[in-house]
Design a protein around this motif. Structure first.
Motif, short mmCIF file in Angstrom:
data_model
loop_
_atom_site.label_atom_id
_atom_site.label_comp_id
_atom_site.label_asym_id
_atom_site.label_seq_id
_atom_site.Cartn_x
_atom_site.Cartn_y
_atom_site.Cartn_z
N THR A 176 0.80 -1.22 0.00
CA THR A 176 0.00 0.00 0.00
C THR A 176 0.84 1.27 0.00
O THR A 176 0.29 2.37 -0.04
CB THR A 176 -0.92 0.02 1.24
N THR A 177 2.16 1.15 0.01
CA THR A 177 2.98 2.35 -0.06
C THR A 177 2.96 2.96 -1.46
O THR A 177 3.39 4.09 -1.64
CB THR A 177 4.44 2.02 0.31
N LEU A 178 2.50 2.18 -2.43
CA LEU A 178 2.41 2.68 -3.80
C LEU A 178 0.95 2.87 -4.17
O LEU A 178 0.06 2.21 -3.64
CB LEU A 178 3.08 1.70 -4.77
N ASP A 179 0.70 3.78 -5.13
CA ASP A 179 -0.68 4.12 -5.46
C ASP A 179 -0.78 4.40 -6.95
O ASP A 179 -0.10 5.27 -7.49
CB ASP A 179 -1.09 5.37 -4.67
N LEU A 180 -1.64 3.65 -7.64
CA LEU A 180 -1.88 3.89 -9.06
C LEU A 180 -2.71 5.14 -9.29
O LEU A 180 -2.74 5.68 -10.38
CB LEU A 180 -2.59 2.67 -9.68
N GLY A 181 -3.41 5.59 -8.28
CA GLY A 181 -4.15 6.84 -8.39
C GLY A 181 -5.46 6.68 -9.15
O GLY A 181 -5.69 5.71 -9.86
N GLU A 182 -6.35 7.66 -9.00
CA GLU A 182 -7.63 7.66 -9.71
C GLU A 182 -7.51 8.53 -10.96
O GLU A 182 -6.87 9.58 -10.95
CB GLU A 182 -8.74 8.21 -8.80
N ILE A 183 -8.10 8.05 -12.02
CA ILE A 183 -8.07 8.74 -13.31
C ILE A 183 -9.49 9.08 -13.71
O ILE A 183 -10.41 8.27 -13.56
CB ILE A 183 -7.42 7.85 -14.39
N ILE A 184 -9.69 10.28 -14.22
CA ILE A 184 -10.99 10.69 -14.73
C ILE A 184 -10.98 10.54 -16.24
O ILE A 184 -10.15 11.16 -16.93
CB ILE A 184 -11.32 12.14 -14.34
N ILE A 185 -11.88 9.72 -16.76
CA ILE A 185 -11.99 9.54 -18.20
C ILE A 185 -12.84 10.68 -18.75
O ILE A 185 -14.02 10.81 -18.43
CB ILE A 185 -12.62 8.18 -18.55
N GLU A 232 -14.64 12.43 -21.79
CA GLU A 232 -15.17 12.32 -23.14
C GLU A 232 -15.69 13.70 -23.54
O GLU A 232 -15.49 14.69 -22.84
CB GLU A 232 -16.28 11.27 -23.17
N ASN A 233 -16.33 13.79 -24.68
CA ASN A 233 -16.77 15.10 -25.16
C ASN A 233 -17.94 15.66 -24.37
O ASN A 233 -18.26 16.85 -24.50
CB ASN A 233 -17.13 15.02 -26.65
N ARG A 234 -18.60 14.83 -23.58
CA ARG A 234 -19.71 15.32 -22.77
C ARG A 234 -19.58 14.94 -21.31
O ARG A 234 -19.79 15.77 -20.44
CB ARG A 234 -21.06 14.80 -23.34
N MET A 235 -19.27 13.71 -20.99
CA MET A 235 -19.24 13.26 -19.61
C MET A 235 -17.82 13.01 -19.12
O MET A 235 -16.94 12.64 -19.89
CB MET A 235 -20.07 11.99 -19.45
N GLU A 236 -17.63 13.21 -17.81
CA GLU A 236 -16.41 12.84 -17.12
C GLU A 236 -16.75 11.81 -16.06
O GLU A 236 -17.60 12.06 -15.20
CB GLU A 236 -15.76 14.07 -16.47
N ILE A 237 -16.10 10.63 -16.16
CA ILE A 237 -16.43 9.52 -15.26
C ILE A 237 -15.14 8.96 -14.68
O ILE A 237 -14.18 8.73 -15.42
CB ILE A 237 -17.19 8.41 -16.01
N PRO A 238 -15.07 8.73 -13.36
CA PRO A 238 -13.88 8.09 -12.79
C PRO A 238 -13.62 6.74 -13.45
O PRO A 238 -14.56 5.98 -13.75
CB PRO A 238 -14.25 7.92 -11.31
N PHE A 239 -12.36 6.43 -13.66
CA PHE A 239 -11.98 5.18 -14.31
C PHE A 239 -12.60 3.98 -13.61
O PHE A 239 -13.04 3.02 -14.25
CB PHE A 239 -10.45 5.06 -14.32
N SER A 240 -12.67 4.02 -12.29
CA SER A 240 -13.19 2.89 -11.53
C SER A 240 -14.68 2.67 -11.75
O SER A 240 -15.20 1.61 -11.42
CB SER A 240 -12.91 3.09 -10.04
N LYS A 241 -15.39 3.66 -12.30
CA LYS A 241 -16.83 3.53 -12.52
C LYS A 241 -17.22 3.47 -13.99
O LYS A 241 -18.41 3.54 -14.32
CB LYS A 241 -17.55 4.71 -11.84
#
Length: 616
Positions: A24-33, A35-44
């Motif tokens: 857990t000392t490392l973290d891939l982080g959250e990414i927001i995908i 698109e041209n209209r919506m922004e959705i967290p990668f995990s969702k």
């Protein structure tokens, strides 16, 4: 099939097992995908999406966007030469005509031919991230996102910075880039310039590739922002084996221009973006490099487009609406002078319900005067098993209008077909993904049934070589199905003097079933990947050196399989002065990816990097 399923399940079992270890000392982080209209967290996101982040771009043994994409699971990159000279990019068995390339959401479709899709006027070192959407993207991006879409994303830094790189290598390879960020108050701007050149790895394979890109943004106030992008890509190259093996002195010169201006308005739950853009591509092709009078094709294509996209978030979810108008024109010595216009309307909605479910559904409607209105619905359903694990399924329709080359191009080996119909397909996908701080894994099954697939075919002949011309036609039916697995694990094994920091592994399998007349040859329909394995190990030494090793096994349906091993060593990558070494094709494999081009054997590159950043 049993072997394929066993490999997929074994990969996921390993991923789940190592996922229980303490890293857990490392973290891939959250990414927001985005698109041209919506922004959705990668995990969702209820789609199979691969993300190439900034660190991957910097440390992957690659000198172009095309080469970086070649290490992405499910993406088939077929290069003619190296360093981004020319490449065809397919996704999930789709052809290069069925992939949509975008730059910050702007479509880079080329009406002449998909061979020019990767003429992107941005040095790849200036790219912040690349999002690869696999599967149907017509509902999200429009007609040409048939088998998938690749969105190249840049950003405007908050601080002043200067990045310089210079390199040299085998085959007389040399080049470099300069990237400068110069924000002035609320006005942010970056300018980047790159140059790559080589004498070539075999006869008539020399090239020069230049890119110039400028981007700026101005914050008018808290609600309104302006963004400007200007780009130029200039490349010329010896094209030995690119399109035929009968003329080894082929030569091509291409200039691509891009300009866009956008305005965004954001107020609480409402977001609206309006933008217009222009893209021009100038292409000169000669069968004999030093004899233009023997056979030369000249093409100039222009694309003008206007888009309006918006989202509104309420108690019942997020609603997205969009409109696009597009005009494509070409002046060509072979294809003639032609133009066509399109209208497109987008509508979609996303809701979350019953605590763990979410549903996104929508439709894209396209009008083109030759085919009237066409409608392309799609939907995505996700179920969040827990905070890090998700099940999802989706379906969608795909659509692609023929290029001008498919409709009108003619030469002694190829004939045209102005009566081609658009390609259409139904796509289905089922997947499971795990997304923890240190572990990402995914297992996906997809199915695509295509009607009116466009492919170049020719009838059988008793003469050899076959004298019949290749003719584009609508093949009655083709189905593609496949399994995709991938694991990315931040392991942190070792100590500060020597450690393995990351492991990655992916396996993709594609099965294709083509229905056509007996004896008819097909050029593109069955030349996609069948088996693809990609593995990677990233290591660190003494907190200064990073080693990234990538291995690939590729088996295409019409070519012999081959294995490639590449590596890159970075020293002081994040410091003011750094060094790097790249070794490509370490196993000295002989292979062909596209056309008749024999790709280079083992080759080396080395360079120096200078990074200067000011915080005030």
């Amino acid at each position: 099939m049993k072997l394929i399923l066993s490999v997929a399940l074994l990969s996921l079992t390993i991923g789940m097992a190592i996922g229980n270890q303490d890293s857990t000392t490392l973290d891939l982080g959250e990414i927001i995908i985005t698109e041209n209209r919506m922004e959705i967290p990668f995990s969702k996101v209820s789609r199979n999406i691969s993300v190439i982040n900034r660190k991957d771009i910097e440390t992957t043994p690659a000198r172009s966007i095309q080469e970086i994409l070649a290490f992405t699971p499910g993406v088939d990159v077929r290069q003619r030469g190296v360093s981004g000279v020319q490449a065809n990019v397919g996704i999930r068995g789709g052809s290069f005509e069925q992939t949509l390339i975008l730059l910050n959401g702007i479509k880079l479709t080329d009406p002449q031919t998909g061979h020019h899709l990767m003429n992107i006027p941005v040095p790849f070192q200036a790219i912040q991230r690349i999002d690869i959407l696999k599967g149907p993207g017509s509902r999200i991006y429009g007609q040409n996102a048939y088998a998938g879409a690749i969105n190249i994303i840049t950003e405007l830094p908050e601080t002043k910075s200067l990045n310089i790189q210079a390199f040299g290598g085998d085959f007389g390879m040399r080049g470099g880039h300069i990237i400068s960020s110069l924000p002035i108050g609320k006005y942010k701007q970056t300018i980047s310039l790159s140059h790559d050149a080589s004498e070539g790895h075999w006869y008539n394979s020399d090239f020069k590739v230049n890119n110039l890109f400028y981007e700026s943004g101005y914050e008018i106030n808290e609600k309104n922002k302006l963004n400007l992008m200007l780009g130029l890509a200039d490349r010329n190259f010896g094209a030995n084996g690119f399109y035929t093996d009968r003329f080894p002195d082929q030569w091509e010169s291409i200039q691509t221009y891009l300009g866009s201006l956008s305005h965004s308005y954001s107020n609480k739950d409402l977001f609206i973006q309006t933008r217009g853009y222009w893209r021009r591509n100038i292409d000169e092709f000669r069968l004999r490099r030093n004899e233009p009078e023997f056979f030369t094709n000249n093409h100039i294509s222009d694309v003008l487009a206007l888009e309006i996209n918006g989202t509104y978030t309420s108690k019942i979810g997020t609603t997205g609406l969009g409109f696009e108008g597009r005009k494509e024109m070409i002046e060509s010595s072979n294809l003639g002078n032609r133009d066509r216009s399109f209208l497109g309307v987008f509508a979609e909605h996303r809701i979350e319900f019953l605590e763990k479910f979410d549903l996104r559904a929508g439709i894209y409607s396209n009008y083109y005067n030759e085919y009237n209105w066409k409608h392309f619905p799609g939907a995505e359903l996700g179920y969040q098993l827990n905070s890090s694990s998700r099940l999802y399924t989706n379906f969608g329709a795909s659509y692609r209008i023929p290029s001008y080359t498919e409709l009108y191009y003619q030469d002694p080996s190829n004939s045209s077909n102005p009566n081609l119909l658009p390609e259409e397909a139904w796509n289905y996908e089922f997947g499971w993904k795990i997304n923890k701080k240190y572990l990402r894994g995914e297992l996906v099954y997809f199915y695509r049934k295509t009607e009116n697939l466009i492919d170049y075919t020719r009838g059988p002949s008793n003469s050899q070589p076959n004298p019949n011309p290749w003719t584009p036609d609508n093949i009655s039916q083709v189905t593609f199905s496949g399994i995709e697995t991938s694991i990315q694990y931040l392991v942190n094994w070792g100590n500060e003097n020597a450690k393995i920091s990351e492991l990655s592994l992916s396996y993709n399998f594609i099965h294709a079933d083509l229905i056509q007349a007996e004896g008819v040859e097909s050029r593109y329909a069955l030349n996609s990947l069948r088996n693809q394995v990609i593995g990677g190990i990233r290591s660190e030494f003494f907190r200064k050196a990073e080693v990234n090793v990538k291995a690939r096994y590729l088996e295409r349906m019409d070519l012999s399989p081959y294995f490639l091993l590449d590596a890159r060593i970075d020293y002081n990558r994040l410091k003011k002065i750094g060094l790097f070494i790249e070794i490509s094709n370490m196993t000295n494999t002989e292979y062909v990816e596209a056309g008749f081009v024999q790709m280079p054997g083992r080759w080396f590159k080395a360079g120096i990097m200078v990074n200067i950043e000011r915080t005030n």
